[in-house]
Design a protein around this motif. Sequence first.
Motif, PDB file in Angstrom:
ATOM      1  N   GLY A 298      40.851   2.668 105.248  1.00 24.14           N
ATOM      2  CA  GLY A 298      42.027   3.107 104.492  1.00 24.14           C
ATOM      3  C   GLY A 298      41.826   2.871 103.011  1.00 24.14           C
ATOM      4  O   GLY A 298      41.034   2.000 102.613  1.00 24.14           O
ATOM      5  N   LEU A 299      42.527   3.634 102.191  1.00 28.45           N
ATOM      6  CA  LEU A 299      42.418   3.519 100.735  1.00 28.45           C
ATOM      7  C   LEU A 299      43.713   2.963 100.162  1.00 28.45           C
ATOM      8  O   LEU A 299      44.753   3.626 100.179  1.00 28.45           O
ATOM      9  CB  LEU A 299      42.114   4.884 100.114  1.00 28.45           C
ATOM     10  N   ARG A 300      43.657   1.741  99.664  1.00 27.32           N
ATOM     11  CA  ARG A 300      44.840   1.115  99.065  1.00 27.32           C
ATOM     12  C   ARG A 300      45.142   1.745  97.711  1.00 27.32           C
ATOM     13  O   ARG A 300      44.216   2.030  96.943  1.00 27.32           O
ATOM     14  CB  ARG A 300      44.610  -0.380  98.871  1.00 27.32           C
ATOM     15  N   PRO A 301      46.417   1.931  97.365  1.00 24.51           N
ATOM     16  CA  PRO A 301      46.773   2.510  96.058  1.00 24.51           C
ATOM     17  C   PRO A 301      46.832   1.434  94.980  1.00 24.51           C
ATOM     18  O   PRO A 301      47.866   0.816  94.743  1.00 24.51           O
ATOM     19  CB  PRO A 301      48.147   3.133  96.317  1.00 24.51           C
ATOM     20  N   ARG A 302      45.740   1.211  94.285  1.00 27.56           N
ATOM     21  CA  ARG A 302      45.601   0.123  93.314  1.00 27.56           C
ATOM     22  C   ARG A 302      45.990   0.603  91.921  1.00 27.56           C
ATOM     23  O   ARG A 302      45.643   1.709  91.511  1.00 27.56           O
ATOM     24  CB  ARG A 302      44.151  -0.347  93.323  1.00 27.56           C
ATOM     25  N   ARG A 303      46.693  -0.240  91.185  1.00 31.00           N
ATOM     26  CA  ARG A 303      47.131   0.096  89.828  1.00 31.00           C
ATOM     27  C   ARG A 303      47.217  -1.187  89.017  1.00 31.00           C
ATOM     28  O   ARG A 303      47.413  -2.263  89.564  1.00 31.00           O
ATOM     29  CB  ARG A 303      48.499   0.786  89.897  1.00 31.00           C
ATOM     30  N   SER A 304      47.110  -1.079  87.696  1.00 30.56           N
ATOM     31  CA  SER A 304      47.204  -2.282  86.856  1.00 30.56           C
ATOM     32  C   SER A 304      48.591  -2.903  86.960  1.00 30.56           C
ATOM     33  O   SER A 304      48.757  -4.101  86.752  1.00 30.56           O
ATOM     34  CB  SER A 304      46.888  -1.944  85.394  1.00 30.56           C
ATOM     35  N   ALA A 305      49.610  -2.078  87.285  1.00 28.13           N
ATOM     36  CA  ALA A 305      50.965  -2.556  87.540  1.00 28.13           C
ATOM     37  C   ALA A 305      51.656  -1.535  88.433  1.00 28.13           C
ATOM     38  O   ALA A 305      51.458  -0.324  88.278  1.00 28.13           O
ATOM     39  CB  ALA A 305      51.747  -2.727  86.241  1.00 28.13           C
ATOM     40  N   VAL A 306      52.465  -2.018  89.367  1.00 31.09           N
ATOM     41  CA  VAL A 306      53.252  -1.116  90.202  1.00 31.09           C
ATOM     42  C   VAL A 306      54.092  -0.219  89.294  1.00 31.09           C
ATOM     43  O   VAL A 306      54.698  -0.696  88.330  1.00 31.09           O
ATOM     44  CB  VAL A 306      54.174  -1.917  91.146  1.00 31.09           C
ATOM     45  N   ARG A 307      54.112   1.073  89.593  1.00 27.71           N
ATOM     46  CA  ARG A 307      54.973   1.961  88.816  1.00 27.71           C
ATOM     47  C   ARG A 307      56.341   1.990  89.485  1.00 27.71           C
ATOM     48  O   ARG A 307      56.519   2.523  90.584  1.00 27.71           O
ATOM     49  CB  ARG A 307      54.394   3.369  88.725  1.00 27.71           C
ATOM     50  N   PHE A 308      57.304   1.408  88.803  1.00 27.04           N
ATOM     51  CA  PHE A 308      58.653   1.247  89.340  1.00 27.04           C
ATOM     52  C   PHE A 308      59.624   1.595  88.219  1.00 27.04           C
ATOM     53  O   PHE A 308      60.116   0.735  87.494  1.00 27.04           O
ATOM     54  CB  PHE A 308      58.833  -0.206  89.818  1.00 27.04           C
ATOM     55  N   GLU A 309      59.878   2.908  88.069  1.00 28.38           N
ATOM     56  CA  GLU A 309      60.659   3.369  86.918  1.00 28.38           C
ATOM     57  C   GLU A 309      61.043   4.826  87.096  1.00 28.38           C
ATOM     58  O   GLU A 309      60.453   5.556  87.895  1.00 28.38           O
ATOM     59  CB  GLU A 309      59.828   3.235  85.641  1.00 28.38           C
ATOM     60  N   PHE A 310      62.033   5.270  86.311  1.00 28.30           N
ATOM     61  CA  PHE A 310      62.367   6.684  86.242  1.00 28.30           C
ATOM     62  C   PHE A 310      61.296   7.425  85.435  1.00 28.30           C
ATOM     63  O   PHE A 310      60.707   6.862  84.500  1.00 28.30           O
ATOM     64  CB  PHE A 310      63.730   6.890  85.581  1.00 28.30           C
ATOM     65  N   ASP A 311      61.053   8.668  85.792  1.00 25.63           N
ATOM     66  CA  ASP A 311      60.096   9.499  85.068  1.00 25.63           C
ATOM     67  C   ASP A 311      60.717   9.944  83.739  1.00 25.63           C
ATOM     68  O   ASP A 311      61.908  10.264  83.663  1.00 25.63           O
ATOM     69  CB  ASP A 311      59.737  10.721  85.914  1.00 25.63           C
ATOM     70  N   THR A 312      59.910   9.966  82.692  1.00 25.37           N
ATOM     71  CA  THR A 312      60.434  10.334  81.372  1.00 25.37           C
ATOM     72  C   THR A 312      60.681  11.836  81.254  1.00 25.37           C
ATOM     73  O   THR A 312      61.616  12.260  80.564  1.00 25.37           O
ATOM     74  CB  THR A 312      59.461   9.891  80.265  1.00 25.37           C
ATOM     75  N   ASN A 313      59.879  12.645  81.927  1.00 25.80           N
ATOM     76  CA  ASN A 313      60.031  14.100  81.840  1.00 25.80           C
ATOM     77  C   ASN A 313      60.975  14.661  82.899  1.00 25.80           C
ATOM     78  O   ASN A 313      61.587  15.710  82.691  1.00 25.80           O
ATOM     79  CB  ASN A 313      58.670  14.785  81.956  1.00 25.80           C
ATOM     80  N   TYR A 314      61.043  13.967  84.048  1.00 25.09           N
ATOM     81  CA  TYR A 314      61.928  14.384  85.134  1.00 25.09           C
ATOM     82  C   TYR A 314      62.839  13.202  85.471  1.00 25.09           C
ATOM     83  O   TYR A 314      62.541  12.402  86.361  1.00 25.09           O
ATOM     84  CB  TYR A 314      61.121  14.820  86.362  1.00 25.09           C
ATOM     85  N   PRO A 315      63.923  13.040  84.721  1.00 25.47           N
ATOM     86  CA  PRO A 315      64.735  11.819  84.808  1.00 25.47           C
ATOM     87  C   PRO A 315      65.453  11.606  86.136  1.00 25.47           C
ATOM     88  O   PRO A 315      66.030  10.534  86.337  1.00 25.47           O
ATOM     89  CB  PRO A 315      65.746  11.989  83.662  1.00 25.47           C
TER      90      PRO A 315
END
Length: 308
Positions: A264-281
């Motif tokens: 399996g491929l874990r979704p790795r990121r420097s920080a979890v993205r936990f926010e509203f989108d700036t272009n699609y609010p």
Amino acid sequence: MKSVTVVGSGIVGLTSAISLQEAGFQVRLVAKERFDITLSSKVGAIWFPFEIHPKEKTNHWATLAYERYKSEIQEGNGVAFIPFLTAYTPESNIDWTRQLPAGKVRKARPEELPKGMQMAFISEVPLAEPQLYLPHLFERFIANGGSFENREVTSLEEMADLDALVINCTGLGAKSLCNDTDLHPMRGQILRCKKMNVPSFANPTKRGALSYIINRSEDSVIGGTDYENDWNESIDPADTDLILHRLTESGISQSPEILEVIVGLRPRRSAVRFEFDTNYPNVFHNYGHGGAGFTVAWGCALELAGIL
């Protein structure tokens, strides 16, 4: 009743959907893959903050999830609290130990340590067996009035058009959907074996040499690998040999009987993205949980419900 659409049916998507139902929303689940073939269905699924950032938010979410799992225990749904030995070094982040209730974590005695391990904690932590817990969550979601649509969403614009509120829980799929250059795979290969009579443990102290055993109700999961930016989803026999070699090095003499090899491929990121989108609010992102999806999913879901 306000409606919301959750995209993605892994552990993050399912817990988000149920938390939003509990907050009074009418929820639709949209996913190109059912829960039983997502990454979440392939993992050991023990509470363990592995390769997820930032640690302050992770600790908060993990604490919320730990408490939630106490109320999730039901006969046959795969949730239980088990003793788990976790190795650490002076350089390790051990903040997670301070998130546990008093009496639920202690330092391991020398005679309790597997061979080659210098220091470890023994803690009582949640285990959520995917083959039991994911269908349980999905059935709860449907019984609560939720609906499921098997559909692939191919762009962020298409996602935004799904509903007045949309939650993006697509894991590694968010890389192309959001053109997210920070999101990348961390490849894991594990061995699902007949249940072993050895303690459950994890040794994450060596980068690229993750080793663990998770004993579940009917089997044991032996791992693993943690290869950054590796998109290979095929079984590598050399990795199987490496996993077994590390097991022997840890002093485990019992020879595992392999039932299945899983990648399996874990979704790795420097920080979890936990926010509203700036272009699609109207789109809220909830992805990039690394190797700790089951550890923090409920915490993220409960905070998300509060935000909405």
